[in-house]
Design an enzyme around this catalytic site. Structure first.
Site, PDB file in Angstrom:
ATOM      1  N   HIS A 129       0.803  -1.231   0.000  1.00  0.00           N
ATOM      2  CA  HIS A 129       0.000   0.000   0.000  1.00  0.00           C
ATOM      3  C   HIS A 129       0.837   1.282   0.000  1.00  0.00           C
ATOM      4  O   HIS A 129       0.551   2.229   0.723  1.00  0.00           O
ATOM      5  CB  HIS A 129      -0.957   0.016   1.193  1.00  0.00           C
ATOM      6  CG  HIS A 129      -1.996  -1.068   1.162  1.00  0.00           C
ATOM      7  ND1 HIS A 129      -2.528  -1.560   0.003  1.00  0.00           N
ATOM      8  CD2 HIS A 129      -2.619  -1.762   2.164  1.00  0.00           C
ATOM      9  CE1 HIS A 129      -3.430  -2.497   0.279  1.00  0.00           C
ATOM     10  NE2 HIS A 129      -3.487  -2.647   1.584  1.00  0.00           N
ATOM     11  N   HIS A 203     -10.028   1.553   0.447  1.00  0.00           N
ATOM     12  CA  HIS A 203      -9.802   0.432   1.356  1.00  0.00           C
ATOM     13  C   HIS A 203     -10.810   0.430   2.505  1.00  0.00           C
ATOM     14  O   HIS A 203     -10.438   0.291   3.671  1.00  0.00           O
ATOM     15  CB  HIS A 203      -8.363   0.486   1.877  1.00  0.00           C
ATOM     16  CG  HIS A 203      -7.817  -0.822   2.332  1.00  0.00           C
ATOM     17  ND1 HIS A 203      -8.358  -1.535   3.381  1.00  0.00           N
ATOM     18  CD2 HIS A 203      -6.790  -1.569   1.871  1.00  0.00           C
ATOM     19  CE1 HIS A 203      -7.666  -2.650   3.558  1.00  0.00           C
ATOM     20  NE2 HIS A 203      -6.714  -2.697   2.649  1.00  0.00           N
ATOM     21  N   GLU A 343     -11.455  -4.440  -2.960  1.00  0.00           N
ATOM     22  CA  GLU A 343     -10.590  -3.376  -3.463  1.00  0.00           C
ATOM     23  C   GLU A 343     -10.253  -3.586  -4.941  1.00  0.00           C
ATOM     24  O   GLU A 343      -9.351  -4.354  -5.252  1.00  0.00           O
ATOM     25  CB  GLU A 343      -9.274  -3.373  -2.668  1.00  0.00           C
ATOM     26  CG  GLU A 343      -9.430  -3.431  -1.163  1.00  0.00           C
ATOM     27  CD  GLU A 343      -8.164  -3.995  -0.497  1.00  0.00           C
ATOM     28  OE1 GLU A 343      -7.053  -3.594  -0.867  1.00  0.00           O
ATOM     29  OE2 GLU A 343      -8.300  -4.856   0.379  1.00  0.00           O
TER      30      GLU A 343
HETATM   31  C1  GLA Z   1      -4.949  -5.470   2.021  1.00  0.00           C
HETATM   32  C2  GLA Z   1      -4.053  -6.633   2.029  1.00  0.00           C
HETATM   33  C3  GLA Z   1      -4.112  -7.353   3.328  1.00  0.00           C
HETATM   34  C4  GLA Z   1      -3.860  -6.398   4.478  1.00  0.00           C
HETATM   35  C5  GLA Z   1      -4.769  -5.217   4.388  1.00  0.00           C
HETATM   36  C6  GLA Z   1      -4.423  -4.160   5.383  1.00  0.00           C
HETATM   37  O1  GLA Z   1      -6.256  -5.813   1.861  1.00  0.00           O
HETATM   38  O2  GLA Z   1      -4.299  -7.529   0.969  1.00  0.00           O
HETATM   39  O3  GLA Z   1      -3.193  -8.395   3.360  1.00  0.00           O
HETATM   40  O4  GLA Z   1      -2.526  -5.979   4.442  1.00  0.00           O
HETATM   41  O5  GLA Z   1      -4.705  -4.629   3.124  1.00  0.00           O
HETATM   42  O6  GLA Z   1      -4.255  -4.665   6.664  1.00  0.00           O
END
Ligand code: GLA
Length: 379
Positions: A129, A203, A343
């Protein structure tokens, strides 16, 4: 900044109301102060049917999203905090705008035009991210707030060349729009002055019973119109394989409850993900218009949400790392399976996997991601 998609929504809102004046409202207020003294704002978009969305200038975070149930009762359907302190202490990407590259880049590096780029690693050996300080931890500038048939807020952030290791100055805008029908759309746009990679998404952690309801998401029914998904290794980086969902716990082509196969230890991928934390193949490349990525139905409240996007992949994450150490907006402890993330994005680790397509953005081109949440109710 009034996008073509928002303009289409406006036309739709007008037609649906028989041409009568309908209006959604946008209001600005303070949401607190960052440790360095900068002020954070909250913009509330609302309509006359009980839908509202609150967006923070910190992280361009969707802080609350109220949606009516089958009886017309509005409740907040996303997890998060009531105050800035929560987002600073344990952000968890609640409601965030994630970037410059949402999801993982393997070993925190990639090649572009023969040059190697090394990123900040913040998830074991990988970059997640955007790195240590992704777009979810930046203060965005509020450019435009307006009421009307579609209420909207536009924010911008300029990511300097080299930030978290990524090449090119990236100018980003995000526009949240809410119409009278309760459709919330988020449009991400970006331009660069050097070739770079981009992957922006939202998210939010959804619980259609309400984040304070005390009911989890195991009985929510999920549909994902995808024939295949991308299996991962033990650090959650895709192996590069595109695997058919048929006969696996990843087959959501017909509605299935999330709990039904969540603990299916016979599938190694469920063990590696600690549940669902995978990318589904919706289409091969970004499309010009959004397509259906997922439909989520909560039999308890009757709320239904459709997720539409022009992006090729959909990460479905069942909240596996949410461990009961967080107290949320309604004073409830958030635990695993209390909420889920859907997402839309390019596939994880695309910069290192040419078979996944491209996440490249060149100067003179514009990145556009249109993400739409449509709400309705079922009996
Ligand atoms: C995304 C990732 C997960 C986790 C979340 C945040 O969805 O795929 O593995 O890292 O973000 O916690």
């Amino acid at each position: 900044m009034f996008s073509r998609f928002a303009a289409a929504c406006t036309a739709f809102a007008f037609a649906a109301s028989g041409g009568a004046a309908v209006a959604a409202d946008a209001q600005r207020a303070d949401f607190g102060t960052l440790p360095d003294g900068r002020k954070v704002e909250v913009i509330t978009l609302s309509n006359s049917h009980g839908h509202s969305a609150r967006v923070l200038s910190y992280g361009a975070i969707l802080q609350a999203l109220k949606v009516p149930d089958r009886k017309g009762k509005s409740e907040d359907v996303i997890e998060g905090y009531n105050d800035l302190a929560g987002y600073l202490a344990k952000p968890n990407y609640f409601g965030s705008t994630v970037g410059r590259y949402a999801n993982r880049i393997g070993a925190g590096r990639f090649m572009l035009d023969g040059q190697a780029y090394t990123l900040a690693k913040n998830d074991g050996p990988n970059t997640l991210h955007g790195g240590m300080r992704g777009f979810d931890k930046q203060l965005w500038q509020v450019l435009d707030v307006s009421s009307g048939p579609v209420a909207h807020v536009t924010m911008s952030y300029v990511s300097p060349d080299g930030e978290e290791g990524y090449p090119g100055t990236l100018k980003v805008t995000v526009t949240y729009s809410l119409d009278e029908q309760g459709t919330l759309s988020i449009e991400y746009r970006a331009t660069t002055d050097k070739a770079t990679v981009v992957n922006l998404t939202g998210h939010s952690y959804f619980n259609l019973s309400g984040e304070g309801s005390g009911h989890g998401i195991l009985n929510h029914l999920l549909t994902i119109p995808a024939q295949a998904y991308t299996p991962v290794d033990d650090t959650l980086i895709p192996t590069g394989e595109i695997r058919a969902v048929a006969g696996t716990p990843f087959d959501f082509r017909k509605p299935v409850s999330i709990g039904e196969r969540l603990r299916d230890g016979s599938d190694r991928q469920m063990v590696l993900g600690r549940g669902y934390d995978h990318n589904w193949v919706i289409q091969k490349a970004p499309s010009t218009v959004p397509v259906l990525h997922a439909r989520l139905t909560d039999p308890r409240s009757g709320r239904q949400m459709e997720v539409w996007s022009n992006q090729p992949g959909l990460q479905f994450y069942s909240g596996n790392f949410i461990d009961g150490t967080i107290v949320g907006k309604s004073g409830k402890v958030y635990r695993q399976s209390d909420a889920l993330c859907l997402e839309p994005q390019v596939f994880p680790d695309t910069p290192n996997k040419p078979q996944f397509g491209s996440a490249r953005l060149d100067p003179g081109k514009e990145y556009v991601h249109t993400l739409v949440y449509r709400f309705s109710t079922v009996r």
